[in-house]
Enzyme design. Structure first.
Site, mmCIF file in Angstrom:
data_model
loop_
_atom_site.group_PDB
_atom_site.id
_atom_site.type_symbol
_atom_site.label_atom_id
_atom_site.label_comp_id
_atom_site.label_asym_id
_atom_site.label_seq_id
_atom_site.Cartn_x
_atom_site.Cartn_y
_atom_site.Cartn_z
ATOM 1 N N ASP A 82 -10.021 5.356 -12.929
ATOM 2 C CA ASP A 82 -9.940 5.641 -11.602
ATOM 3 C C ASP A 82 -11.433 5.632 -11.200
ATOM 4 O O ASP A 82 -12.006 6.363 -11.746
ATOM 5 C CB ASP A 82 -9.326 6.954 -11.457
ATOM 6 N N THR A 108 -10.312 3.357 -4.246
ATOM 7 C CA THR A 108 -11.697 3.764 -4.352
ATOM 8 C C THR A 108 -12.841 2.690 -5.132
ATOM 9 O O THR A 108 -13.797 2.527 -4.630
ATOM 10 C CB THR A 108 -11.839 4.901 -5.194
ATOM 11 N N THR A 109 -12.091 2.198 -6.131
ATOM 12 C CA THR A 109 -12.967 1.061 -6.652
ATOM 13 C C THR A 109 -13.158 -0.154 -5.562
ATOM 14 O O THR A 109 -14.367 -0.655 -5.600
ATOM 15 C CB THR A 109 -12.183 0.376 -7.824
ATOM 16 N N ASP A 125 -2.723 9.399 -7.049
ATOM 17 C CA ASP A 125 -3.155 8.289 -6.257
ATOM 18 C C ASP A 125 -1.806 7.816 -5.658
ATOM 19 O O ASP A 125 -1.671 7.398 -4.301
ATOM 20 C CB ASP A 125 -3.790 7.030 -6.828
HETATM 21 P P1 ADP Z 1 -8.692 0.761 -6.411
HETATM 22 O O1 ADP Z 1 -9.393 2.005 -7.103
HETATM 23 O O2 ADP Z 1 -9.541 0.123 -5.451
HETATM 24 O O3 ADP Z 1 -7.314 1.233 -5.939
HETATM 25 P P2 ADP Z 1 -7.356 -0.601 -8.540
HETATM 26 O O4 ADP Z 1 -7.596 -0.548 -9.838
HETATM 27 O O5 ADP Z 1 -6.091 0.552 -8.280
HETATM 28 O O6 ADP Z 1 -8.404 -0.109 -7.886
HETATM 29 O O7 ADP Z 1 -6.645 -2.028 -8.123
HETATM 30 C C1 ADP Z 1 -6.453 -2.291 -6.823
HETATM 31 C C2 ADP Z 1 -6.452 -3.719 -6.695
HETATM 32 O O8 ADP Z 1 -5.315 -4.235 -7.404
HETATM 33 C C3 ADP Z 1 -5.771 -3.993 -5.321
HETATM 34 O O9 ADP Z 1 -6.638 -5.001 -4.869
HETATM 35 C C4 ADP Z 1 -4.249 -4.335 -5.557
HETATM 36 O O10 ADP Z 1 -3.761 -5.175 -4.749
HETATM 37 C C5 ADP Z 1 -4.272 -5.157 -6.856
HETATM 38 N N1 ADP Z 1 -3.086 -5.055 -7.529
HETATM 39 C C6 ADP Z 1 -2.405 -3.864 -7.937
HETATM 40 N N2 ADP Z 1 -1.289 -4.342 -8.611
HETATM 41 C C7 ADP Z 1 -1.338 -5.911 -8.625
HETATM 42 C C8 ADP Z 1 -0.418 -6.808 -9.321
HETATM 43 N N3 ADP Z 1 0.664 -6.613 -9.777
HETATM 44 N N4 ADP Z 1 -0.623 -8.198 -9.127
HETATM 45 C C9 ADP Z 1 -2.080 -8.335 -8.435
HETATM 46 N N5 ADP Z 1 -2.750 -7.501 -7.925
HETATM 47 C C10 ADP Z 1 -2.400 -6.143 -7.792
HETATM 48 MG MG MG Z 2 -5.662 1.983 -7.028
#
Ligand code: ADP
Ligand code: MG
Length: 555
Positions: free
Chosen positions: A61, A94-95, A389
């Site tokens: 996270d 957040t990332t 989240d």
């Molecule tokens: P954040 O802290 O920004 O939420 P995450 O590690 O949760 O970071 O990653 C979010 C990203 O991963 C988003 O761009 C989301 O669209 C992408 N994502 C989540 N699930 C999938 C999936 N099954 N296939 C492709 N991209 C995904």
């Molecule tokens: Mg996320």
């Protein structure tokens, strides 16, 4: 030209101007962004954070990583704030927000090297952010209220790659049910999911699949006295945030006695005071007390004798949640408590789990508890962050009613639209708008990279799909194919993306506006400012350099 400069700063202070200041700031900010990039997306890696006292957190996270990291650089802290704002406003993304901020600054640095003035870059970034947010409205899909399947997908997307991953179907259902349970329609017909009425409790020792949603509150405590009732069907409940004990000072007072009867007198007096406190509680009609502080042994005995079930040292958050669930008041002085302060409902004991289940009365009760279970503390903690989240994004989807595809689809589409928009922007701002578009594409590139795919090939494929009009074309990080993300069930609330773009642009502009750093103490820069990234040379600024290098080495 100028005469001798007048020195107004103290001897120990340090100053850095113009390009030096900018590049110092940009590398510090980029180092922070770099440090979380590898966690982005379903295939992102986790980080292990070890605090100075040895506490270990394993997480994926963004905001947790950044807030737990011991960052000692003012510019870097501005980027951490991006994550915190994103967490507060959107609960997820957040990332993404931090990574975009870092990439904006990286691209800005290239523009600065071409002697483009920071003001032009700032203006261009502002224009681009505003345009991007407007375009999000155009790309976004409206959510029919009550579309549970879609909300479950929003929850699942948010949990992908987190500790919650393995049981995401069950958890997504629990999350959607939980949000539904606290969703109310406001007078102006808008819907709000009030997460105040939702509590998360965690328990270790059982599999994640045993997690459940419970009506009312759960209190992980034992009764203070073995002779107290376990279950109270018609519970009249007092919530207390002070101890049922005598004040320390009274107990510690020096006492000189001439004969044993005086001592006995004194002890009797203490007992009477405690009994009076318990009587005051009994007089309200309460038969259950949840106390946030301690309960004296003698008071425990009196409580048991009067048939009152009492729990001590309940968590502050539990007491506050019980207030919501029961519609009770939290009382600080038992002698002022009245029947009006009590909450009404039922208290049930699960002996095996060591839990109390507290429910309010059917017509006044609101509030549910999501009881998350996992084998160990570390697992349950990361599960809780993932679920938190997901709750936030589902709640924000319910409230704002708009979703976007994920997997980089919106970023590629927005980049393409921003490039079109840039054609109409005059002057050097045009270059900044283009740089902004490039920065957004960091997201699909990083998703690909973290999945072990070729990031350039993936981006080329994605761009081609969007050129041909497929708005929702995003990356399937498992197969490497370009897919329709809405069909694939990868969906995110539009609100989070809008917020990520806003806060990233604002933070980048804040950093770019600075042309002079005046530090009262040591700026602790190590000469050359190149590459503040993880594992980069020790040349990165002060604490960040150490951090970047250290984290890089660890991952
Ligand atoms: P954040 O802290 O920004 O939420 P995450 O590690 O949760 O970071 O990653 C979010 C990203 O991963 C988003 O761009 C989301 O669209 C992408 N994502 C989540 N699930 C999938 C999936 N099954 N296939 C492709 N991209 C995904
Ligand atoms: Mg996320």
């Amino acid at each position: 030209m100028q005469g001798q400069p007048m020195i107004v700063l103290g001897e120990d202070s340090q100053r850095m101007k113009d390009k030096d200041a900018q590049s110092h700031n940009i590398s510090a900010a980029r180092a922070v962004a770099e440090s979380v990039r590898s966690t982005l997306g379903p295939k992102g890696m986790d980080k292990m954070l070890v605090s100075s006292i040895g506490d270990v957190t394993v997480t994926n996270d963004g905001v947790t990583i950044l807030t737990e990291m011991d960052i000692d650089n003012p510019t870097a802290e501005m980027i951490v704030e991006v994550a915190e704002t994103q967490e507060d406003e959107a609960g997820d993304g957040t990332t993404t927000a931090v990574a975009i901020a870092g990439e904006l600054l990286k691209n800005a640095e290239d523009l600065l090297e071409q002697d483009i003035h920071p003001t032009a870059i700032i203006k261009g970034f502002d224009l681009a952010a505003t345009e991007a947010k407007a375009q999000i409205n155009d790309i976004a899909t409206d959510v029919e209220s009550g579309d549970e399947e879609l909300l479950k997908k929003v929850a699942e997307t948010s949990m992908t790659g987190k500790g919650a991953e393995l049981n995401k179907e069950l958890l997504a259902q629990l999350i959607v049910d939980a949000v539904n349970a606290v969703t109310v329609e406001a007078e102006d017909d808008s819907v709000i999911a009030d997460l105040e009425y939702l509590n998360i409790e965690t328990q270790t020792g059982r599999p994640v699949s045993d997690s459940e949603l419970i009506e009312g509150a759960v209190v992980d405590k034992d009764p203070v006295h073995e002779e107290m009732a376990d279950d109270v069907e018609d519970a009249d409940i007092l919530l207390l945030d002070t101890a049922i004990e005598l004040d320390e000072t009274e107990v510690d007072a020096q006492l000189t006695v001439d004969d044993p009867s005086q001592l006995q007198n004194f002890l009797d007096q203490e007992e009477q005071q405690l009994e009076a406190m318990v009587d005051a509680i009994a007089d309200t009609g309460a038969n259950v007390v949840f106390c946030q502080k301690g309960i004296d042994d003698m008071a425990q005995h009196y409580l048991a004798k009067r048939g009152i079930l009492a729990v001590r040292r309940a968590k502050k958050s539990d007491i506050e949640f019980l207030r919501e669930v029961l519609g009770a008041n939290i009382v600080s002085d038992v002698h002022n408590a009245t029947a009006e302060d009590l909450g009404h409902g039922s208290v049930r004991r699960d002996e095996k789990e060591g839990l109390f289940y507290v429910e309010g009365e059917a017509d006044t009760a609101h509030g549910v508890t999501l009881l998350l279970r996992a084998s160990t503390e570390h697992v349950v903690d990361e599960l809780e962050r993932g679920v938190q989240d997901a709750l936030d994004v589902v709640a924000s989807t319910v409230a704002n009613g708009q979703i976007l595809g994920g997997g980089g689809a919106p970023e590629v589409e927005l980049a393409s639209r921003l490039r079109d928009y840039a054609d109409g922007v005059s002057g050097r701002e045009q270059l900044a708008v283009e740089a902004f578009a490039d920065a957004l594409e960091l997201i699909p590139r990083t998703l690909a990279e973290n999945a072990g795919l070729d990031s350039i090939d993936s981006l080329v494929d994605l761009r081609a799909a969007h050129e041909s009009g497929d708005l929702e074309a995003g990356l399937n990080v498992y197969s490497g194919d370009v897919v329709d993300t809405l069909d694939a069930g990868v969906v995110e609330p539009a609100h989070a993306k809008r917020q990520a773009i806003s806060s990233a642009a604002e933070a980048a502009n804040l950093v770019l506006k600075i042309d002079d750093i005046i530090a009262a103490g040591d700026l602790s820069t190590g000469g050359d400012e190149e590459a503040g990234g993880p594992g980069g040379p020790g040349g990165a600024p002060g604490g960040m350099g150490g951090m970047g290098g250290g984290m890089g080495g660890m991952m």
